[in-house]
Design an enzyme around this catalytic site. Structure first.
Site, PDB file in Angstrom:
ATOM      1  N   ASP A 120       0.822  -1.211   0.000  1.00 44.26           N
ATOM      2  CA  ASP A 120       0.000   0.000   0.000  1.00 44.26           C
ATOM      3  C   ASP A 120       0.857   1.263   0.000  1.00 44.26           C
ATOM      4  O   ASP A 120       2.069   1.212   0.188  1.00 44.26           O
ATOM      5  CB  ASP A 120      -0.967  -0.003   1.204  1.00 44.26           C
ATOM      6  CG  ASP A 120      -0.308  -0.453   2.505  1.00 44.26           C
ATOM      7  OD1 ASP A 120       0.933  -0.435   2.581  1.00 44.26           O
ATOM      8  OD2 ASP A 120      -1.029  -0.827   3.435  1.00 44.26           O
ATOM      9  N   ASN A 165      -7.240  -2.705  14.462  1.00 42.84           N
ATOM     10  CA  ASN A 165      -8.655  -2.955  14.139  1.00 42.84           C
ATOM     11  C   ASN A 165      -8.827  -4.168  13.220  1.00 42.84           C
ATOM     12  O   ASN A 165      -9.906  -4.403  12.693  1.00 42.84           O
ATOM     13  CB  ASN A 165      -9.290  -1.717  13.493  1.00 42.84           C
ATOM     14  CG  ASN A 165      -8.644  -1.354  12.160  1.00 42.84           C
ATOM     15  OD1 ASN A 165      -7.760  -2.047  11.681  1.00 42.84           O
ATOM     16  ND2 ASN A 165      -9.096  -0.260  11.567  1.00 42.84           N
ATOM     17  N   HIS A 203      -7.137  -4.669  10.337  1.00 47.43           N
ATOM     18  CA  HIS A 203      -6.922  -4.467   8.902  1.00 47.43           C
ATOM     19  C   HIS A 203      -5.633  -5.172   8.441  1.00 47.43           C
ATOM     20  O   HIS A 203      -4.710  -5.380   9.225  1.00 47.43           O
ATOM     21  CB  HIS A 203      -6.947  -2.982   8.510  1.00 47.43           C
ATOM     22  CG  HIS A 203      -5.761  -2.149   8.881  1.00 47.43           C
ATOM     23  ND1 HIS A 203      -5.877  -0.862   9.362  1.00 47.43           N
ATOM     24  CD2 HIS A 203      -4.426  -2.382   8.821  1.00 47.43           C
ATOM     25  CE1 HIS A 203      -4.678  -0.354   9.561  1.00 47.43           C
ATOM     26  NE2 HIS A 203      -3.769  -1.258   9.250  1.00 47.43           N
ATOM     27  N   GLU A 233      -9.526  -1.750   5.320  1.00 50.74           N
ATOM     28  CA  GLU A 233     -10.123  -1.392   6.595  1.00 50.74           C
ATOM     29  C   GLU A 233     -11.415  -2.184   6.833  1.00 50.74           C
ATOM     30  O   GLU A 233     -12.025  -2.690   5.878  1.00 50.74           O
ATOM     31  CB  GLU A 233     -10.454   0.111   6.592  1.00 50.74           C
ATOM     32  CG  GLU A 233      -9.229   1.019   6.557  1.00 50.74           C
ATOM     33  CD  GLU A 233      -8.589   1.219   7.929  1.00 50.74           C
ATOM     34  OE1 GLU A 233      -8.433   0.236   8.682  1.00 50.74           O
ATOM     35  OE2 GLU A 233      -8.215   2.367   8.229  1.00 50.74           O
TER      36      GLU A 233
HETATM   37  C1  GLP Z   1      -0.371   0.132   8.524  1.00 53.78           C
HETATM   38  C2  GLP Z   1      -0.097  -0.688   7.271  1.00 53.78           C
HETATM   39  C3  GLP Z   1      -0.288  -2.150   7.500  1.00 53.78           C
HETATM   40  C4  GLP Z   1       0.362  -2.557   8.804  1.00 53.78           C
HETATM   41  C5  GLP Z   1      -0.318  -1.872   9.947  1.00 53.78           C
HETATM   42  C6  GLP Z   1       0.268  -2.213  11.296  1.00 53.78           C
HETATM   43  O1  GLP Z   1      -1.615   0.683   8.588  1.00 53.78           O
HETATM   44  N1  GLP Z   1      -0.879  -0.264   6.158  1.00 53.78           N
HETATM   45  O2  GLP Z   1       0.245  -2.881   6.412  1.00 53.78           O
HETATM   46  O3  GLP Z   1       0.276  -3.954   8.982  1.00 53.78           O
HETATM   47  O4  GLP Z   1      -0.215  -0.473   9.763  1.00 53.78           O
HETATM   48  O5  GLP Z   1       1.388  -1.414  11.547  1.00 53.78           O
HETATM   49  P1  GLP Z   1       2.406  -1.615  12.722  1.00 53.78           P
HETATM   50  O6  GLP Z   1       3.266  -2.761  12.312  1.00 53.78           O
HETATM   51  O7  GLP Z   1       3.173  -0.335  12.771  1.00 53.78           O
HETATM   52  O8  GLP Z   1       1.617  -1.870  13.941  1.00 53.78           O
END
Ligand code: GLP
Length: 241
Positions: free
Chosen positions: A67, A136, A138, A143
């Site tokens: 993304d 959440n 995702h 989302e």
């Molecule tokens: C972001 C990314 C996800 C990731 C998530 C968790 O929103 N788009 O791909 O898995 O956050 O991030 P973190 O590893 O910083 O908790």
């Protein structure tokens, strides 16, 4: 599904890197699906160390990131482009033309998404998809919603996700409100999906994703349908099991 319980973040990172390195050794031109966020940073550090010690080459790998924020590009320090180059690509021998992310600077969403889908279909299927999980539930930026989306699409980020990710920005107002994200099709089609989960803040999301109903309200729950899912999770993340 295979769950590998580990003690902590460092152990998760080392195990994940071992699996990634084994993938690249057995198939040097692997298509790697890569993720951003704090979770995979340690894994990427192990990959960089292995490269610097001459144990591995990524020269023939192709990568597809999950993304990118709409409006941000390589010059923005909070962009996922910048994150990937800063944490991984600059330090290994992957060819720049083989490292792909959605084009956040292309504000024509349909064009940006169609181009990324074409790329994914030209390169795919992904050999190994690295995934984190949002608090959440995702995955990528899919989302919680009332439906799953198969292909690359533009999403409105939830307030919770904006709050979670504001630590990467100077001010909350700077966090983009939209992102381009892969849909579920290439994630489910990946030959191996590697979900990395760490910390108590992810425990509820992980438990719901792996043991609850498969529902777009908990996007990661769709991973229950994946034929070859490995979850590496630390004790804190597994505390609700
Ligand atoms: C972001 C990314 C996800 C990731 C998530 C968790 O929103 N788009 O791909 O898995 O956050 O991030 P973190 O590893 O910083 O908790």
């Amino acid at each position: 599904m295979k769950i590998i319980p580990v003690a902590n973040y460092e152990e998760m990172s080392a195990r994940a890197a071992e699996i990634l390195l084994e993938q690249v050794r057995s198939k040097p031109d692997s298509v790697l699906g890569l993720a951003t966020g704090s979770t995979p940073v340690g894994t990427y550090q192990h990959m960089v160390a292995a490269y610097q010690q001459g144990k591995i080459s990524f020269a023939h790998c192709r990568s597809i990131n999950l993304d990118e924020y709409v409006g941000l590009g390589p010059g923005d320090t909070a962009s996922y482009h910048y994150f990937m180059w800063h944490n991984l690509f600059h330090h290994i021998d992957i060819r720049p033309e083989n490292a792909h992310l959605p084009d956040g600077k292309n504000l024509d969403a349909q064009d940006a998404c169609t181009r990324y889908d074409q790329l994914v279909s030209d390169l795919g299927p992904i050999d190994l998809q690295v995934l984190g999980i949002g608090s959440n539930g995702h995955i990528a930026f899919n989302e919680p919603s009332d439906h799953f989306v198969a292909d690359t699409h533009i999403v409105d980020l939830t307030d919770g996700t904006i709050n979670d990710n504001q630590r990467f920005f100077a001010r909350r107002e700077d966090v983009p409100t939209q992102a381009y994200t892969l849909g579920m099709r290439p994630i489910l089609n990946a030959k191996l999906a590697l979900l990395l989960v760490t910390g108590p803040g992810k425990a509820e999301a992980l438990h719901r994703s792996l043991t609850g109903p498969i529902t777009p309200a908990v996007p990661a729950s769709i991973l229950q349908l994946h034929d070859n899912l490995i979850v590496i999770a630390d004790q804190a993340a597994l505390s609700k099991f």
